[in-house]
Each structure stands twice: as structure tokens, then as C-alpha cells.
Design a protein around this motif. Structure first.
Motif, short mmCIF file in Angstrom:
data_model
loop_
_atom_site.label_atom_id
_atom_site.label_comp_id
_atom_site.label_asym_id
_atom_site.label_seq_id
_atom_site.Cartn_x
_atom_site.Cartn_y
_atom_site.Cartn_z
N PHE A 24 -94.29 -60.24 1.82
CA PHE A 24 -93.92 -59.64 0.55
C PHE A 24 -93.54 -58.17 0.73
O PHE A 24 -92.55 -57.68 0.17
N ARG A 25 -94.29 -57.43 1.53
CA ARG A 25 -94.05 -56.00 1.74
C ARG A 25 -92.74 -55.75 2.49
O ARG A 25 -92.15 -54.68 2.38
N GLU A 26 -92.28 -56.75 3.25
CA GLU A 26 -91.06 -56.59 4.03
C GLU A 26 -89.80 -56.92 3.22
O GLU A 26 -88.68 -56.69 3.69
N MET A 27 -89.98 -57.47 2.05
CA MET A 27 -88.83 -57.93 1.26
C MET A 27 -88.00 -56.75 0.77
O MET A 27 -88.54 -55.69 0.43
N THR A 28 -86.69 -56.94 0.71
CA THR A 28 -85.80 -55.91 0.17
C THR A 28 -85.95 -55.88 -1.35
O THR A 28 -86.56 -56.76 -1.96
N ASN A 29 -85.35 -54.85 -1.96
CA ASN A 29 -85.43 -54.75 -3.42
C ASN A 29 -84.82 -55.98 -4.09
O ASN A 29 -85.35 -56.51 -5.07
N ASN A 30 -83.68 -56.44 -3.58
CA ASN A 30 -83.04 -57.62 -4.17
C ASN A 30 -83.89 -58.87 -3.98
O ASN A 30 -83.95 -59.74 -4.85
N GLN A 31 -84.54 -58.97 -2.83
CA GLN A 31 -85.42 -60.12 -2.60
C GLN A 31 -86.62 -60.07 -3.53
O GLN A 31 -87.09 -61.10 -4.02
N LEU A 32 -87.14 -58.87 -3.81
CA LEU A 32 -88.23 -58.73 -4.77
C LEU A 32 -87.80 -59.17 -6.17
O LEU A 32 -88.56 -59.82 -6.89
N ARG A 33 -86.58 -58.80 -6.54
CA ARG A 33 -86.06 -59.22 -7.84
C ARG A 33 -85.93 -60.74 -7.90
O ARG A 33 -86.19 -61.37 -8.93
#
Length: 658
Positions: free
Chosen positions: A570-579
């Protein structure tokens, strides 16, 4: 001037238009019809060639010359003259052609506005020498299309006045094409229409004629023989889809033919349809693809769905649209889904649910529905067509064993109401016996066995099945063939047999075994695939979302994950992946599903992590995480699905006891 209204299909419209050319007139003719219905296609592909074969009313030695002009996108009336002039150029390039003064005036006025017309003198050198062979205005059939798309920069009064000058002073033949209800300036249009328009043809498309003409022009003449032949074979189904949607929009039909062209040629050889005797199952698969693509095309072009708004049709289980008993309800409970929602949310959910139901009922009556993501994305412009993904979906959803279920659908439909009343005793016994035999082989889906039992226990005077014996045999068959079945989400929601119904105890007894086997299938499927789902999330979140939406909507998948391993990814995810992850949680737990009791710990741990805010100026990532935290707060406040199920189960067994 009195307006004559005629409501005619395309083939009769041709007769009316021809009659207009062969009659003394001083008025224009309007072809009126909804946008996309096929007015332009009909005029261009049928009428223009026919008009060129009609003799000029005022000079039988000549034939009419049709000139087609689209008014769409014009910025001024001057451009109308320019377009007419450019359309006349092919007629004037012959050395022996001369033009009358009336045409010359219009021609010069148009070409002076068009700098790329070339040497105008080459076309006008004989303008002063009017002879019997000169091209005159009366020879022209001026066809003005898209009156309803005339921009605000061109006055409707000015254009209709121009048409009136043509028909009133020179008896010119003028045909105007429009969806007159869509004309913006209705007040001025209606004020000048009566003076200029003499006959209004209310155009309705003839599907067969339009379809045949389109596929002939676009595919047979272009050399796509296999596709052309298959489209003719597919014609009844395509007509059925458009009739179901009450659509006569030829633009949508053409769009579907173009979309399906790509799909067809990509899978044609893969499905081995080029053989002299192709496999029936592969032919069925291609028709399955065509039905889904056609249904989505119609709804997409009507604006009902889009790439980002599926309206829930991707959430519908693979079920038969027309269940054959009143007590087989839809798979999802509206009451459960709407709990704790706001008033607006409730309304949205009701609309979404009704749309999903309507979509399947409209396009899949008596047929099994499957959602194909690769086709949906391609049709709605979200992605190019992915052949390999589609072939994998077909293999999974329509393999040899599941194909047999389609015979079961046919039997249930034939034995259902009111069709069964058209069967004589021999037919009823024969079809019922075939259904019973297939059921004992475990070849129905779990949600159909109540229908099977009902069709066996009814009409005892004719069928003479013992309900107790039938119940025991069906229970044994379901348990014996448990490995055959696919999991049916929310199967408990299908039971709605009233206590007063005959043989209620046998229904209830069979239903308990169906749920027992369904839970067994769910457990075996879940144990096998939960680890794969986390792997998908860690490596490719999009593939995880796809699998979760399509196959695991009823499983507490987050409960089985190692939270530390999840949070590391989760911490490695990009902003778009978080969205993307945030949207997944929103759709699944706030819009579509409720959290399971066993998933609440996962959300509590994630909320705790998100509460640890960093210092310094807020970033875009901080804002995304803050929104995610607020969403998780809402999820934690919702009732859990397990609690509601337990309440429903208590109510169910309480009713059984009474």
C-alpha cells in the motif's frame, strides 16, 4: 399552404419523393424524422440514384440532377452558395455543358467565396450563350440536410426565405431533411414553414431494407465475404435487439457493425469458423459475443452507459433473465443494499438496480447473460479490443459442460408459464422427463433446482411423480455432483415459497441442501483463490479489481490477507493507484456490498495507520489519503453483511417453525 402529412417507411417514402419530382409544384418537401433514423442514408444511397433517372417535369428531354448539401457547421448563408457551386463542378467540367443565367448567378456567388476553385473562366466561358442544352436551375433537385443542426449564426428565417425564392419563383425542386422537433428556433421556423413546405414525409426506417443496403455496400462490395454472410445470418438477432430497445437509429447500427467487424475478424479463425462444418459450440460463442456487443452498443450510443459508468451491468450474476417461477427472485436484496444510505443514495441505487434488471430483461429474455469486460471497454472507447482476454473469458464461461446448461434453459422455458399450457400431454411428459434426467446428472445450476422440483410436482393427474421420492433423488443428485456447480451469490434470497403452497415442506427441505452445497462450493473456491487475489493486488491492482468485481463479490477477501504485507504494498502505490484502491472500496463497500464481520479488523488497522499524519505542507497524496480515511470511517459505521444475514436466517427459520 396546407401541409400534407404522410407517415411512411423508407420504401414508400421513395414513391412520395418520386411523385414530387413528377408533379408541378411551387413548394418544398420536408423529410422529417428523429436523428439517426436513417433519413440521410436513405436519401444518399437510394433516392439520389433514383432521382437522376426521373425526367424533368418542364423538359422531358432532360433528367434531374440531384445536389446534396449538408447545413451542419455552416457559418453563413454565403457558404450555402459555395457548397452548391462545388457540387455543380462535376456537371460543368464537360466541354459541351452550358449553364443558364440563374445558375450562373448562384455559381459565381459561390465560387467567389471559394479561393481554391481554380480558373473560374474555364467553367463560365459560355455563360452568355444560352442554348437548348444549357444546364438550368429547374434541372436541379436541391437536397438540404441537417436543417435541425443549422447554427445560430444562420437565421432560420433567412434560410427558409432562400428556399421559398427557389420554389416559388422558379418552381425548383427542393427537399429539406430535418428532425423538426430539434430545431432550436421553433417560433420563427413554424412562422415561415407553412408558406414554403408543402408536403411533410414522416420518415420511418424499414430495418430490413436499411440493414441489407448497409451490409451490401460496406462489406459485400468491399470484399469481406465471410463477414457479410455472417451478418445476414445474424440479422434476426440484430433486429431483435433494436426492437427490444425500440431503436431505429441507423448510426447505432452502423457503429455496431464496425465494432463487431473488428471482433469478428480477430476471433473468426481462433474459433475455427472458417471450416466447412464449424463446431456448434464455437458458433454459439460468436453469437454470444455479438449479442453482448450489440446490446452494449445500443445502450452506449443512447447515452445510458459509458466506460466509467456501467450502471451495474458488470455486477449481474450469470443468470437467466426470465426465471421460470414467481418464487425465484433476483439475486440481490434491494432492502439490504439500501440500508443506511441517504435519500439521494437510495434513489440512485433503486435506479441502478432497475437499470441492471431492465438491461438483462430487455436483451437477454430467456437467455443466460454474461458480462465481457474486453468487449465493454472496446465498445465504450476505454481500450482497444483484447482478443486473448475475450477468448479466455469464453473458455471460462462457456465450456462444454456449461454449454449443456443452455438445453436446460430451453426446457425450463418450454415448461414455464404460460408456455406449458400449449403442450399436449405427451409433450408435457416427454419434456418433463428429459428435464428430470438432466437434473439427476447435476446439469442444472443450483438456483434452478426449485424450478425443476416444481415442474415435477405440479399436474399430478398427468405427470404422477411422487414429491417425496423426487425430493430425495434431487437432494442426493445435488450432493453427488457438488463439483459440477458454480457458486450462486445470495442464493438464500431466491427462496420465497409461501407456507400455504402445496408441498412446502419438500421445497424447504430441498432448498436447505441447495444452500449447503452452495456454501461448500464457496468455501472451496475461496480457499483456493484468496492467495491468488492478494498476489494480483500486489503485482497488478487492476487485475485484482477485475477479479474481485467479477468473481468474488460475495467473499470477505480482505479478511484473509496478511495486513503487514498489504500495508507494505500500500505504501508503495502511486497516487493514481491509491485513487484506484479508494474507488474499489467505495464501490464495493459503500455502493455495492457491505463489509463482512471478519473484514472489520482490516479496516480498523488501516484507519489506525492513516491516522499517523506527517508534518509539513499538505501534498496531493495527503489529500487522497484523507479522503480514503473518511471513506473507511463510513465503512466502519455500516452494519455488517454477516449480521444482516444472521437476522434474515433467524427470520427464515422462525417462519419455517411457524
Amino acid at each position: 399552404m396546407e401541409s400534407i402529412i404522410e407517415i411512411l417507411p423508407a420504401n414508400n417514402s421513395e414513391k412520395v419523393l418520386r411523385s414530387y419530382l413528377e408533379t408541378e409544384t411551387s413548394y418544398a418537401l420536408l423529410v422529417n424524422g428523429r436523428r439517426g433514423i436513417g433519413k440521410t442514408f436513405f436519401l444518399k444511397n437510394k433516392f439520389l440514384s433514383q432521382a437522376a433517372k426521373v425526367k424533368v417535369y418542364h423538359d422531358q428531354s432532360k433528367y434531374y440532377k440531384p445536389v446534396y448539401i449538408s447545413l451542419f457547421g455552416l457559418s453563413s448563408m454565403t457558404e450555402v452558395y459555395t457548397l452548391i457551386s462545388l457540387e455543380l463542378l462535376p456537371f460543368l467540367k464537360g466541354k459541351t455543358i452550358k449553364i443558364s443565367m440563374g445558375i450562373a448567378k448562384m455559381f459565381i456567388r459561390g465560387l467567389l467565396q471559394y479561393k481554391r476553385a481554380g480558373n473560374i473562366d474555364d467553367f463560365l466561358k459560355d455563360i452568355s450563350r444560352i442554348s437548348k442544352s444549357a444546364l438550368e436551375m429547374k434541372e436541379l433537385v436541391l437536397i438540404f440536410d441537417d436543417l435541425d443542426r443549422l447554427p445560430d449564426t444562420v437565421s432560420i428565417t433567412e434560410f427558409v426565405g432562400f428556399v421559398n425564392s427557389l420554389v416559388e419563383h422558379d418552381n425548383n425542386k427542393v427537399i429539406v431533411i430535418a428532425d423538426q422537433d430539434s430545431i432550436t428556433d421553433q417560433k420563427n421556423y413554424l412562422a415561415v414553414k407553412e408558406k414554403t413546405i408543402g408536403t411533410t414525409v414522416e420518415f420511418t426506417a424499414a430495418f430490413n431494407d436499411s440493414f441489407d443496403q448497409i451490409v451490401l455496400e460496406k462489406y459485400k462490395k468491399a470484399g469481406f465475404e465471410p463477414y457479410y454472410k455472417y451478418l445476414l445470418e445474424l440479422k434476426p438477432m440484430i433486429r431483435e435487439l433494436f426492437q427490444a430497445a425500440e431503436s431505429t437509429n441507423l448510426r447505432t447500427l452502423i457503429y455496431f457493425l464496425q465494432i463487431f467487424d473488428k471482433i469478428f475478424h480477430d476471433v473468426y479463425y481462433e474459433l475455427q469458423l472458417d471450416q466447412n462444418d464449424p463446431d456448434d459450440l464455437n458458433r454459439f460463442k460468436l453469437q454470444e459475443i455479438a449479442r453482448f456487443a450489440g446490446s452494449v452498443c445500443i445502450e452506449f450510443k443512447s447515452g445510458s452507459i459509458s466506460y466509467t459508468n456501467t450502471q451495474g451491468i458488470d455486477e449481474v450474476a450469470a443468470i437467466n433473465a426470465q426465471l421460470t417461477q414467481e418464487f425465484l427472485r433476483k439475486a440481490f436484496s434491494d432492502n439490504m443494499r439500501r440500508l443506511n444510505d441517504s435519500a439521494t443514495s437510495k434513489e440512485e441505487k433503486e435506479n441502478e438496480q432497475s437499470y441492471k434488471d431492465a438491461f438483462v430483461a430487455k436483451f437477454y429474455s430467456n437467455k443466460t447473460y454474461h458480462f465481457y469486460p474486453s468487449i465493454f471497454r472496446f465498445v465504450t472507447g476505454g481500450d482497444d479490443f483484447n482478443k486473448n482476454e475475450l477468448l479466455a473469458d469464453l473458455k471460462e464461461k462457456i465450456d462444454d459442460r456449461r454449454q449443456k446448461i443452455y438445453r436446460q434453459d430451453e426446457l425450463l422455458n418450454a415448461l414455464g408459464y404460460p408456455q406449458c399450457y400449449d403442450l399436449d400431454n405427451d409433450e408435457l411428459r416427454k419434456l418433463t422427463a428429459e428435464m428430470y434426467e438432466l437434473a439427476l446428472q447435476g446439469l442444472f445450476s443450483l438456483d434452478r433446482y426449485l424450478s425443476v422440483f416444481h415442474f415435477l410436482e405440479r399436474f399430478p393427474e398427468i405427470l404422477a411423480y411422487d414429491p417425496k421420492e423426487v425430493t430425495e433423488k434431487l437432494k442426493a443428485a445435488v450432493r453427488e455432483h457438488a463439483a459440477n456447480f458454480f457458486y450462486v451469490p445470495m442464493l438464500k434470497e431466491h427462496f420465497d415459497v409461501k407456507q400455504e403452497q402445496k408441498n412446502y415442506e419438500y421445497f424447504k427441505d430441498l432448498f436447505l441442501v441447495l444452500n449447503e452445497v452452495n456454501e461448500q462450493v464457496s468455501k472451496e473456491m475461496g480457499c483456493k483463490n484468496d492467495l491468488d487475489l492478494f498476489t494480483a493486488f500486489a503485482q497488478d491492482p487492476d487485475s485484482f479489481y477485475k477479479a474481485a468485481y467479477e468473481q468474488y463479490s460475495d467473499r470477505p477477501i480482505l479478511a484473509t490477507w496478511d495486513f503487514d504485507a498489504f500495508y507494505s504494498r500500500f505504501r508503495e502505490m502511486t497516487n493514481n493507484q491509491l485513487r484506484g484502491f479508494s474507488n474499489f472500496l467505495k464501490n464495493r463497500y459503500l455502493g455495492y456490498e457491505m463489509p463482512r464481520w471478519t473484514e472489520m479488523e482490516f479496516f480498523a488497522l488501516l484507519k489506525e495507520k492513516l491516522n499517523d499524519k506527517g508534518e509539513g505542507e499538505p501534498t496531493l497524496r495527503d489529500m487522497i489519503l484523507e479522503g480514503l480515511k473518511e471513506m473507511i470511517d463510513q465503512i466502519l459505521q455500516k452494519p455488517t453483511l454477516d449480521a444482516l444475514k444472521m437476522l434474515n436466517a433467524c427470520n427464515f427459520f422462525s417462519n419455517c417453525a411457524t
